[in-house]
Design a protein around this motif. Structure first.
Motif, short mmCIF file in Angstrom:
data_model
loop_
_atom_site.label_atom_id
_atom_site.label_comp_id
_atom_site.label_asym_id
_atom_site.label_seq_id
_atom_site.Cartn_x
_atom_site.Cartn_y
_atom_site.Cartn_z
N ALA A 257 -16.38 -27.96 -2.26
CA ALA A 257 -16.57 -26.75 -3.07
C ALA A 257 -15.56 -26.70 -4.22
CB ALA A 257 -16.44 -25.51 -2.19
N ASP A 258 -15.93 -26.05 -5.28
CA ASP A 258 -15.05 -25.91 -6.43
C ASP A 258 -13.79 -25.15 -6.02
OD1 ASP A 258 -14.20 -26.15 -9.04
OD2 ASP A 258 -15.15 -24.28 -9.68
N HIS A 259 -12.64 -25.64 -6.52
CA HIS A 259 -11.36 -25.05 -6.15
C HIS A 259 -10.34 -25.56 -7.17
CE1 HIS A 259 -7.66 -24.29 -3.84
NE2 HIS A 259 -8.37 -23.49 -3.06
N PRO A 260 -9.36 -24.74 -7.53
CA PRO A 260 -8.35 -25.21 -8.49
C PRO A 260 -7.68 -26.51 -8.06
CG PRO A 260 -8.13 -22.84 -8.19
CD PRO A 260 -9.15 -23.30 -7.20
N VAL A 261 -7.42 -26.68 -6.77
CA VAL A 261 -6.77 -27.90 -6.28
C VAL A 261 -7.69 -29.10 -6.43
CG1 VAL A 261 -5.90 -29.07 -4.21
CG2 VAL A 261 -5.19 -26.73 -4.72
N ARG A 262 -8.99 -28.88 -6.29
CA ARG A 262 -9.93 -30.00 -6.46
C ARG A 262 -9.80 -30.58 -7.86
NH1 ARG A 262 -16.48 -29.77 -6.57
NH2 ARG A 262 -15.97 -29.20 -8.70
N GLN A 263 -9.70 -29.73 -8.86
CA GLN A 263 -9.54 -30.21 -10.23
C GLN A 263 -8.21 -30.95 -10.40
OE1 GLN A 263 -11.91 -30.16 -12.74
NE2 GLN A 263 -10.40 -31.59 -13.61
N MET A 264 -7.17 -30.47 -9.75
CA MET A 264 -5.87 -31.16 -9.82
C MET A 264 -5.96 -32.55 -9.22
SD MET A 264 -3.20 -28.12 -8.77
CE MET A 264 -3.42 -26.46 -9.42
N LEU A 265 -6.72 -32.69 -8.12
CA LEU A 265 -6.88 -33.99 -7.49
C LEU A 265 -7.74 -34.92 -8.34
CD1 LEU A 265 -7.30 -32.99 -3.73
CD2 LEU A 265 -5.26 -33.89 -4.87
N LEU A 266 -8.73 -34.36 -9.02
CA LEU A 266 -9.52 -35.16 -9.96
C LEU A 266 -8.63 -35.68 -11.08
CD1 LEU A 266 -12.73 -32.93 -10.20
CD2 LEU A 266 -12.66 -35.26 -9.30
N ASP A 267 -7.79 -34.79 -11.61
CA ASP A 267 -6.86 -35.19 -12.67
C ASP A 267 -5.85 -36.23 -12.17
OD1 ASP A 267 -8.14 -33.39 -14.34
OD2 ASP A 267 -6.63 -31.82 -14.10
N LEU A 268 -5.41 -36.04 -10.93
CA LEU A 268 -4.46 -36.99 -10.34
C LEU A 268 -5.06 -38.39 -10.25
CD1 LEU A 268 -1.76 -37.52 -8.83
CD2 LEU A 268 -2.99 -36.95 -6.72
#
Length: 333
Positions: A313-324
């Motif tokens: 599910a969409d989550h601010p941490v998910r985007q951080m992990l994508l960026d990571l």
């Protein structure tokens, strides 16, 4: 853009988001690495733990738990467990590899001795298992115990395969899955397990850690031939000098002429290295575009990692992990 020159660093953004939990992890690590009877244990442990490592693996556990809505305290225990396992393997690896440098500092086995490094590593493994048990979850214990065994298995496989020119990309992947990806995938998987999310979500977290770990190790192997010692904390060419048959060399060997294969046999299999051999190895890697094709493989695994995250599910941490994930690849872009 290289890792140390990027304007925005996703691991720092993730660390800021998880700052409170990371502080708790660090406090727990310091408490559990103490020893009443053997002061050398915290001395050796602190040399690595306090050396400025990014805490990437424990952050993955905290991030997975946060993304899954976990509200308890055992994510801190498991993050500390993951860091202890990682630190223990580093201590053992430096003895096996006879490394001179770790995280930009002299390796612990040089500052103390091999016996201290091995025994302190054993102590940290024991502390890690104590922390696992405290969660009360047999599944968590199974995951992390299996990861510890897989790491050791991967290291032993590397001992026998890394100097054998018959080693192919499938064997290399098996080694990488053991020595690196096993702890990445365990770190993310246990974050989902303690959160009580669905099996599909737990699997997605495992798949992300697995693919990220493979991409991370491929990039690390690339940096050994094209990085800078000051940026990587390693000596450029260490893998060649240590006769490790990593992916760039495997690719070059697969297409080697008779003369080229004789060079790899002499330098890697027989260990008869001379002045100028590293430069010649780099020439051969360039001739067969081995570094470029290895970089492509890293990108493929990074894409697999991101696809796994997209199942969550969409989550601010998910985007951080994508960026990571993108950031890991940027180290060799």
């Amino acid at each position: 853009m290289g890792l140390d020159h990027a304007a925005t660093k996703p691991h720092e953004k993730l660390a800021a988001h998880l700052a409170n939990k990371l502080d708790q992890v660090n406090t727990l690590i310091r408490a559990r690495m103490e020893s009443r009877h053997a002061p050398r244990i915290p001395e050796v442990t602190a040399h690595l733990v306090e050396a400025g490592g990014k805490r990437l693996r424990p952050m993955l556990t905290l991030a997975a738990a946060d993304m899954c809505g976990y509200g308890g305290d055992f994510d801190v225990h498991l993050a500390a467990t993951v860091e202890f396992i990682h630190t223990a393997t580093l201590l053992h690896d430096d003895v096996v590899d006879e490394s001179a440098q770790r995280r930009g500092r002299p390796a612990a086995n040089l500052l103390w001795d091999n016996k201290s490094s091995v025994l302190v590593g054993d102590y940290l493994f024991s502390r890690a298992f104590q922390l696992m048990v405290e969660t009360g979850s047999l599944r968590v214990l199974d995951i992390l115990a299996n990861a510890s065994a897989t790491i050791a298995e991967g290291e032993v496989l590397q001992l026998t395969a890394s100097r054998d020119l018959a080693t192919n990309e499938a064997i290399y992947l098996q080694i990488v899955r053991g020595k690196t990806a096993a702890l990445f995938s365990a770190a993310t998987e246990v974050g989902g397990v303690i959160s009580g999310v669905s099996e599909d979500q737990v699997q997605a977290l495992y798949d992300y850690g697995d693919a990220l770990g493979i991409a991370f190790q491929i990039v690390d192997d690339l940096l050994d031939y094209q990085g800078q010692s000051t940026a990587t904390g390693k000596n450029v060419g260490d893998d060649f000098r240590e006769r490790k048959l990593t992916l760039p060399v495997i690719k070059a060997v697969a297409e080697a002429s008779e003369d080229e294969r004789a060079f790899w046999t002499r330098t890697i299999e027989k260990g008869q290295q001379r002045d100028g051999d590293l430069d010649h190895a780099l020439e051969l890697l360039e001739r067969h575009d081995a570094l470029g094709r290895t970089r492509q493989d890293a990108n493929v695994w990074a894409d697999k990692a991101k696809s796994s995250l997209n199942r969550l599910a969409d989550h601010p941490v998910r985007q951080m992990l994508l960026d990571l994930t993108d950031f890991v690849i940027a180290r060799v872009s």
